[in-house]
Design a protein around this motif. Structure first.
Motif, PDB file in Angstrom:
ATOM      1  N   ARG A 141      -9.840   7.622   2.651  1.00  0.00           N
ATOM      2  CA  ARG A 141      -8.642   6.797   2.847  1.00  0.00           C
ATOM      3  C   ARG A 141      -9.002   5.724   3.853  1.00  0.00           C
ATOM      4  O   ARG A 141      -9.413   6.014   4.973  1.00  0.00           O
ATOM      5  CB  ARG A 141      -7.488   7.645   3.379  1.00  0.00           C
ATOM      6  N   ARG A 142      -8.868   4.478   3.451  1.00  0.00           N
ATOM      7  CA  ARG A 142      -9.237   3.367   4.329  1.00  0.00           C
ATOM      8  C   ARG A 142      -8.018   2.499   4.598  1.00  0.00           C
ATOM      9  O   ARG A 142      -7.205   2.254   3.704  1.00  0.00           O
ATOM     10  CB  ARG A 142     -10.365   2.539   3.713  1.00  0.00           C
ATOM     11  N   TYR A 143      -7.894   2.024   5.811  1.00  0.00           N
ATOM     12  CA  TYR A 143      -6.727   1.223   6.184  1.00  0.00           C
ATOM     13  C   TYR A 143      -7.032   0.443   7.450  1.00  0.00           C
ATOM     14  O   TYR A 143      -7.860   0.836   8.268  1.00  0.00           O
ATOM     15  CB  TYR A 143      -5.506   2.111   6.411  1.00  0.00           C
ATOM     16  N   HIS A 144      -6.362  -0.683   7.613  1.00  0.00           N
ATOM     17  CA  HIS A 144      -6.505  -1.488   8.813  1.00  0.00           C
ATOM     18  C   HIS A 144      -5.612  -0.901   9.896  1.00  0.00           C
ATOM     19  O   HIS A 144      -4.429  -0.668   9.689  1.00  0.00           O
ATOM     20  CB  HIS A 144      -6.137  -2.949   8.534  1.00  0.00           C
ATOM     21  N   GLY A 186      -2.308  -2.961   8.596  1.00  0.00           N
ATOM     22  CA  GLY A 186      -2.080  -2.169   7.404  1.00  0.00           C
ATOM     23  C   GLY A 186      -2.654  -2.777   6.143  1.00  0.00           C
ATOM     24  O   GLY A 186      -2.568  -2.199   5.070  1.00  0.00           O
ATOM     25  N   TYR A 191      -5.744  -1.456   2.518  1.00  0.00           N
ATOM     26  CA  TYR A 191      -5.680   0.000   2.506  1.00  0.00           C
ATOM     27  C   TYR A 191      -5.927   0.522   1.100  1.00  0.00           C
ATOM     28  O   TYR A 191      -5.872  -0.211   0.109  1.00  0.00           O
ATOM     29  CB  TYR A 191      -4.315   0.486   3.000  1.00  0.00           C
ATOM     30  N   PHE A 217       1.577   3.721   3.786  1.00  0.00           N
ATOM     31  CA  PHE A 217       0.573   4.293   2.904  1.00  0.00           C
ATOM     32  C   PHE A 217       0.301   5.734   3.314  1.00  0.00           C
ATOM     33  O   PHE A 217       0.169   6.032   4.496  1.00  0.00           O
ATOM     34  CB  PHE A 217      -0.711   3.476   2.969  1.00  0.00           C
ATOM     35  N   ILE A 275     -11.471  -1.321  10.183  1.00  0.00           N
ATOM     36  CA  ILE A 275     -10.495  -0.415   9.603  1.00  0.00           C
ATOM     37  C   ILE A 275     -10.863   1.015   9.905  1.00  0.00           C
ATOM     38  O   ILE A 275     -12.010   1.345  10.189  1.00  0.00           O
ATOM     39  CB  ILE A 275     -10.357  -0.595   8.076  1.00  0.00           C
TER      40      ILE A 275
END
Length: 388
Positions: free
Chosen positions: A73-76, A80, A83, A111, A373
């Motif tokens: 799971r990738r996100y800033h 946000g 993602y 998310f 991120i």
């Protein structure tokens, strides 16, 4: 006997001549990916019944478990943007990547956060705060089910301070369980805990009386599944003061126990992981350390049984002058450590993911780069296990 419909034409083979023993059909189908099996359900009612049977689902899971993928799971962390949940198949070979779509995504305020990934089921935290709303998702079958709301809630008179959770399989009761540990700040500034467990088989939450009082859980972590237990890193109190411990929850007996960690963990960050079915901890440098008490190396410790039948910690890896830009985030396939490397802010040195083998100390770079991120990483296997 084959019959001919015309000169020079291929023989029309009677369907009965293609019949195979049921065990052979089962063995062949159990080797196929979930996407193919889902399509086959519409071909034959017999095949639909076969692939929905618990014995077939278990056989298919045993085969797929030997070839895990990496779910991230990738996100800033600030805005946000950028993602997503990505699936990396064959991390050590072809590095195929796939962006997964969550069916509930469009209706969610934020998310989702991954709580855990077990046997093809991915437990999601879909709440805006306090881990108060969950969904069970099978990316292979594309099934998703929103779970009942937890029993323990926050109030003006008794606000929630922090929430910890974990998701795993209880082999003793053949059940998947979601554990939610809710921390309230007490009158004396020490936290008061309440614990509840969701049973996927029974589809209900229940609060349990079991508590642990000799440790404070460390923030920003998810429970790690090891041999039927969920495990969190914690800071020891009273008899365990001035050292770090693991709080372990037995999912079958639904009881907690405290496991002391090696003394070196006092001076570094600790990441609890599963390694070859054993409890393990990665110890790495702190970014900031009070009074200069900081280690400049990486150590990997594994807990296993000794000849006297007692479990003890053994040091498996020591890497001196270890960079603070390398952060362990989990394991892939229960064999290799997943590291995040935080690079400088330019296109040539982005943050990257690496696999590290503790046995031969080899590294492999994964084909996913990040710019400022955060992310979570879990092993994932395809399965037909139902979200219900």
């Amino acid at each position: 006997m084959n019959s001919w419909s015309g000169s020079g034409r291929r023989p029309r083979i009677m369907a009965s001549s293609l019949s195979l023993p049921q065990d052979t059909i089962t063995d062949i189908l159990s080797r196929l990916p979930v996407k193919s099996l889902t399509r086959f359900k519409s071909v034959s009612k017999n095949w639909a019944d076969l692939t929905s049977a618990p014995a077939f689902i278990a056989a298919h899971l045993r085969r797929s478990s030997t070839d895990p993928s990496l779910l991230i799971r990738r996100y800033h962390s600030q805005s946000g943007w950028d993602y997503g949940i990505w699936l990396i198949t064959n991390p050590t070979l072809s590095y195929a990547t796939q962006l997964l779509r969550i069916p509930l995504e469009e209706s969610l305020p934020l998310f989702p956060k991954i709580v855990g990934s077990v046997d093809g089921l991915v437990c999601l935290d879909i709440s805006p705060c306090y881990a108060s709303d969950f969904a069970m998702w099978n990316p292979g079958t594309k099934q998703i089910k929103r779970l009942p709301l937890p029993l323990i809630t926050s109030s003006r008179d008794n606000p929630i301070w922090m929430v910890f959770h974990g998701f795993g399989f209880d082999s003793f009761n053949n059940d998947y369980k979601l554990v939610r540990i809710v921390s309230f700040r007490g009158n004396d500034a020490s936290p008061f805990l309440r614990v509840e467990v969701y049973s996927l088989r029974e589809a209900v939450w229940k609060e349990i009386e079991e508590r642990f009082e000799l440790a404070l859980l460390c923030g920003g972590q998810d429970g790690v599944v090891v041999d039927g237990s969920l495990n969190w890193a914690a800071i020891g109190l009273q008899g365990f003061a001035d050292r770090k411990v693991v709080i372990s929850f037995d999912m079958g007996r639904e009881v907690f126990k405290t496991i002391p960690l090696p003394p070196v963990t006092r001076y570094g960050n600790v990441k609890v992981v599963s390694y070859m079915g054993l409890l393990a901890v990665a110890v790495y440098p702190l970014v900031f350390a009070a009074n200069g008490n900081n280690m400049n190396r990486f150590e990997f410790w594994v807990q296993s049984y000794c000849e006297d039948g007692m479990k003890r910690w053994s040091n498996m890896v020591v890497v001196e002058n270890f960079s603070k830009s390398l952060v362990p985030v989990g394991t892939w396939g229960d064999r290799e450590l997943v590291f995040k490397h935080v690079g400088v802010r330019d296109r040539e040195n982005q943050s990257s993911l690496f696999l590290f083998d503790p046995v031969d100390h080899t590294t492999k770079r994964l084909p996913v780069d990040f710019v400022d991120i955060c992310f979570q990483g879990f092993s994932y296997v395809e399965s037909l296990v139902s979200v219900s």
